[in-house]
Design a protein around this motif. Structure first.
Motif, PDB file in Angstrom:
ATOM      1  N   ARG A   1       0.847  -1.199   0.000  1.00 35.27           N
ATOM      2  CA  ARG A   1       0.000   0.000   0.000  1.00 35.27           C
ATOM      3  C   ARG A   1       0.876   1.240   0.000  1.00 35.27           C
ATOM      4  NH1 ARG A   1      -5.295   0.782   0.840  1.00 35.27           N
ATOM      5  NH2 ARG A   1      -5.719  -1.287   1.607  1.00 35.27           N
TER       6      ARG A   1
ATOM      7  N   GLY B   1      -2.346   1.703   9.663  1.00 33.38           N
ATOM      8  CA  GLY B   1      -1.167   2.078  10.435  1.00 33.38           C
ATOM      9  C   GLY B   1       0.134   2.131   9.636  1.00 33.38           C
ATOM     10  N   LEU B   2       0.202   1.354   8.557  1.00 33.98           N
ATOM     11  CA  LEU B   2       1.479   1.232   7.848  1.00 33.98           C
ATOM     12  C   LEU B   2       1.984   2.586   7.347  1.00 33.98           C
ATOM     13  CD1 LEU B   2       3.280  -1.226   6.386  1.00 33.98           C
ATOM     14  CD2 LEU B   2       2.320  -0.106   4.403  1.00 33.98           C
TER      15      LEU B   2
ATOM     16  N   TYR C   1      -3.253 -10.186  -3.715  1.00 35.77           N
ATOM     17  CA  TYR C   1      -3.591  -9.458  -2.483  1.00 35.77           C
ATOM     18  C   TYR C   1      -4.675 -10.201  -1.689  1.00 35.77           C
ATOM     19  CZ  TYR C   1      -5.424  -5.540   0.379  1.00 35.77           C
ATOM     20  OH  TYR C   1      -5.867  -4.738   1.408  1.00 35.77           O
TER      21      TYR C   1
ATOM     22  N   TRP D   1      -2.155 -13.685   5.906  1.00 36.21           N
ATOM     23  CA  TRP D   1      -2.679 -12.912   7.050  1.00 36.21           C
ATOM     24  C   TRP D   1      -3.396 -13.837   8.033  1.00 36.21           C
ATOM     25  CZ3 TRP D   1      -2.538  -7.739   8.574  1.00 36.21           C
ATOM     26  CH2 TRP D   1      -3.437  -7.376   9.572  1.00 36.21           C
TER      27      TRP D   1
ATOM     28  N   ASP E   1       6.492  -6.020   4.910  1.00 35.08           N
ATOM     29  CA  ASP E   1       5.358  -6.909   5.117  1.00 35.08           C
ATOM     30  C   ASP E   1       5.209  -8.136   4.219  1.00 35.08           C
ATOM     31  OD1 ASP E   1       3.757  -6.965   7.315  1.00 35.08           O
ATOM     32  OD2 ASP E   1       2.659  -5.161   6.794  1.00 35.08           O
ATOM     33  N   TYR E   2       4.223  -8.950   4.634  1.00 31.44           N
ATOM     34  CA  TYR E   2       3.978 -10.300   4.114  1.00 31.44           C
ATOM     35  C   TYR E   2       3.495 -10.303   2.662  1.00 31.44           C
ATOM     36  CZ  TYR E   2      -0.585  -8.571   5.166  1.00 31.44           C
ATOM     37  OH  TYR E   2      -1.697  -7.767   5.183  1.00 31.44           O
ATOM     38  N   GLN E   3       2.922  -9.194   2.199  1.00 30.76           N
ATOM     39  CA  GLN E   3       2.494  -9.186   0.780  1.00 30.76           C
ATOM     40  C   GLN E   3       3.722  -9.324  -0.118  1.00 30.76           C
ATOM     41  OE1 GLN E   3       2.045  -6.497   2.789  1.00 30.76           O
ATOM     42  NE2 GLN E   3      -0.121  -5.953   2.935  1.00 30.76           N
TER      43      GLN E   3
ATOM     44  N   HIS F   1       5.031  -6.163   9.789  1.00 28.00           N
ATOM     45  CA  HIS F   1       4.195  -5.400  10.730  1.00 28.00           C
ATOM     46  C   HIS F   1       3.195  -6.277  11.467  1.00 28.00           C
ATOM     47  CE1 HIS F   1       5.495  -1.346   9.382  1.00 28.00           C
ATOM     48  NE2 HIS F   1       5.831  -2.041   8.319  1.00 28.00           N
ATOM     49  N   THR F   2       3.029  -7.493  11.016  1.00 29.02           N
ATOM     50  CA  THR F   2       2.066  -8.402  11.648  1.00 29.02           C
ATOM     51  C   THR F   2       2.757  -9.178  12.764  1.00 29.02           C
ATOM     52  OG1 THR F   2       2.688 -10.164  10.150  1.00 29.02           O
ATOM     53  CG2 THR F   2       0.867  -8.729   9.444  1.00 29.02           C
TER      54      THR F   2
ATOM     55  N   ARG G   1      -9.641  -1.072  11.738  1.00 31.81           N
ATOM     56  CA  ARG G   1     -10.142  -1.552  10.458  1.00 31.81           C
ATOM     57  C   ARG G   1     -11.195  -2.601  10.767  1.00 31.81           C
ATOM     58  NH1 ARG G   1      -6.902  -4.589   7.522  1.00 31.81           N
ATOM     59  NH2 ARG G   1      -5.182  -4.746   8.973  1.00 31.81           N
TER      60      ARG G   1
ATOM     61  N   ARG H   1     -10.492  -4.582   2.982  1.00 30.67           N
ATOM     62  CA  ARG H   1     -10.488  -5.816   2.193  1.00 30.67           C
ATOM     63  C   ARG H   1     -11.885  -6.289   1.816  1.00 30.67           C
ATOM     64  NH1 ARG H   1      -5.936  -8.367   6.228  1.00 30.67           N
ATOM     65  NH2 ARG H   1      -4.488  -6.641   5.909  1.00 30.67           N
TER      66      ARG H   1
HETATM   67  O1  F6P Z   1       0.326  -2.044  10.088  1.00 26.59           O
HETATM   68  C1  F6P Z   1      -0.855  -2.148   9.470  1.00 26.59           C
HETATM   69  C2  F6P Z   1      -1.112  -3.441   8.730  1.00 26.59           C
HETATM   70  O2  F6P Z   1      -1.653  -4.354   9.582  1.00 26.59           O
HETATM   71  C3  F6P Z   1       0.134  -3.982   8.013  1.00 26.59           C
HETATM   72  O3  F6P Z   1       0.584  -5.140   8.609  1.00 26.59           O
HETATM   73  C4  F6P Z   1      -0.309  -4.331   6.651  1.00 26.59           C
HETATM   74  O4  F6P Z   1       0.655  -4.106   5.654  1.00 26.59           O
HETATM   75  C5  F6P Z   1      -1.502  -3.508   6.460  1.00 26.59           C
HETATM   76  O5  F6P Z   1      -2.027  -3.158   7.728  1.00 26.59           O
HETATM   77  C6  F6P Z   1      -2.490  -4.266   5.665  1.00 26.59           C
HETATM   78  O6  F6P Z   1      -3.624  -3.545   5.475  1.00 26.59           O
HETATM   79  P1  F6P Z   1      -4.238  -3.342   4.034  1.00 26.59           P
HETATM   80  O7  F6P Z   1      -4.530  -4.704   3.513  1.00 26.59           O
HETATM   81  O8  F6P Z   1      -5.458  -2.546   4.319  1.00 26.59           O
HETATM   82  O9  F6P Z   1      -3.212  -2.624   3.235  1.00 26.59           O
END
Ligand code: F6P
Length: 468
Positions: free
Chosen positions: A14, A36-37, A91, A100, A151-153, A175-176, A273, A311
């Motif tokens: 994002r 938060g990211l 995604y 996730w 992050d994991y994506q 971040h997770t 969220r 999402r």
């Molecule tokens: O820190 C916020 C977070 O939980 C991150 O781990 C993650 O990249 C993001 O939100 C995911 O949120 P979205 O899918 O809305 O981008």
């Protein structure tokens, strides 16, 4: 943009903003990304004049007007254009519905996960999109630049970048939370190994809390039989930005509306969220138990839930959103009176309104099932004006820093959460003040720049051939 070895690239799914074309006015509008990211990364990226690579699926992000709007911004947003269909598989299916859920322990195991042929197609797409990001980093990064992958994506991107560009200094940050080796074993072996390899193969891997770093190392040990280089860097609130939003006209006007709706009643707030891991339902059940147990609180308290959509492409999230709304309206039907709505649900993304609620709470409920950090737990104490009390899940990374000044709850325990809400509402004024001061101090100990610098240090500690 700095083309020297000091150059910095931030890479995340994002981006900091997205653009929307307003057909009525014929004007392209930049919208701040929710979540938060962006709040975590933004200040450091801005200070360093970083180039920020992030996914774009919209034609609006590619309009020349978007580039002109961004030209004055110190962050060089570099949209990585992803075909919307590929994006959905990468995604929704792999990042959100699989990784996730696995990392947060959200499986509905009689039904999901289901690694069928459709899923494997999505996995190929996930790999493809990670390749695409790695190729864009290769194109965008000057020699010996520092690259911070988020992050994991983008779990495969760090190793892919390292392979393409050994001169770069890379680290990644998750971040997770991270799950246990047992939980990770729900993923097919090949998938678990590829994800872990993708992260450790690109240098140090950071987490908000030691607990998640330990879990990650245990997974790497179990699956790849090797050690992992991890670091812990806890993110912080951007107090200046938050204070500016809190003082804005938009926030003032939301604040007035909220106070008018609440009147002289006590106010419980949550800001999240609309997300399964945030545990919104148990928060409402706990509130209902509180109303059952404490007739004196009926009509004397309001619960404002600011839960902005997330999402929405996933059936699980749509169903969860419906469940949240129906539960709130059932509780309102059961307990409400002509003058009192027990739960106010605001299911829209309205940042000034969220900040207005954080200014106003008597109790802030942050009860995620599992959370990497939870920035709201820090944002609340940093702007609250009423000596508010924090009820905080022991499963949130933030509980390491704030736990001593918050009322801790097991997020699965509805009755304990109801008791914690009662304890928070009953707390005497002098104790509230002392606790709020301690919380404020704990929440403001670090700045977003400290966090960003930790990532830069971790990446640069690697060196690269050109950096030596
Ligand atoms: O820190 C916020 C977070 O939980 C991150 O781990 C993650 O990249 C993001 O939100 C995911 O949120 P979205 O899918 O809305 O981008």
């Amino acid at each position: 943009m700095d083309e020297s070895a000091d150059a910095l690239l931030v890479v995340s799914n994002r981006g900091p903003v997205h653009f929307e074309w307003d057909a009525a006015s014929g004007v392209l509008q930049a919208k701040r990304a929710a979540g938060g990211l962006v709040n975590t990364l933004g200040p450091g990226a801005h200070r360093h004049g970083a180039r920020w690579l992030a996914a774009s699926t919209s034609e609006d992000d590619m309009r020349p007007e978007a580039a002109r709007l961004l030209a004055n911004d110190r962050i060089g947003f570099w949209p990585v254009s992803v075909n919307p269909e590929l994006y959905r598989a990468y995604y929704d299916i792999v990042s959100n519905q699989t990784l996730w859920f696995c990392l947060h322990g959200l499986w509905d195991s009689p039904r999901r996960p289901r690694f069928d042929r459709h899923w494997w197609q999505a996995w190929d797409t996930y790999k493809q999109v990670n390749e695409l990001f790695a190729a864009e980093v290769d194109r965008a990064a000057p020699p010996a630049a520092t690259v911070l992958v988020q992050d994991y994506q983008l779990a495969l991107t760090p190793a892919l970048v390292a392979r393409r560009r050994p001169d770069l200094r890379i680290c990644s940050f998750v971040h997770t939370p991270w799950c246990s080796p047992d939980e990770l074993s729900a993923l097919p072996d090949e998938v678990a190994a590829t994800v872990l390899d993708g992260l450790v193969g690109g240098g140090p891997v950071g987490f908000h809390s030691q607990r998640w770093a330990d879990a990650f190392r245990a997974c790497v040990e179990a699956v790849l039989a090797r050690p992992a280089d991890t670091f812990v860097a806890t993110a912080a609130v951007d107090s200046e930005d938050l204070a500016a939003v809190a003082a804005s006209d938009a926030c003032e006007s939301e604040h007035r509306k909220l106070r008018a709706a609440v009147g002289d009643r006590r106010l419980i707030v949550r800001v999240d969220r609309l997300e399964l891991s945030k545990n919104v339902l148990r928060g409402f059940w706990a509130y209902e138990e509180l109303l059952e147990a404490r007739p004196d609180l009926r009509e004397r308290v309001v619960f404002a839930a600011l839960v902005y959509p997330s999402r929405v492409g996933l059936a699980e999230y749509q169903a969860y959103g419906q469940e949240v709304l129906s539960l709130a309206s059932r509780i309102n039907d059961r307990w409400g009176t002509p003058d009192w709505t027990p739960i106010l649900v605001h299911p829209e993304d309205n940042y000034p309104r969220s900040v207005a609620a954080l200014r106003s709470y008597d109790v802030l409920l942050v009860n995620p099932l599992r959370d990497g950090l939870n920035l709201v737990a820090k944002e609340g104490p940093s702007v609250n004006e009423r000596d508010g009390v924090l009820v905080l899940s022991t499963q949130a990374g933030a509980s390491v820093e704030l736990g001593d000044s918050a009322i801790g709850v097991n997020p699965f325990d509805v009755s304990a959460t109801a008791k914690a809400l009662a304890e928070a509402l009953d707390m005497p004024a002098d104790q509230r003040r002392l606790t709020a001061e301690r919380l404020h101090k704990a929440a403001s100990r670090r700045t977003p720049q400290d966090w960003f610098d930790d990532l830069v240090d971790a990446a640069r500690s690697q060196g690269g051939p050109l950096a030596q």
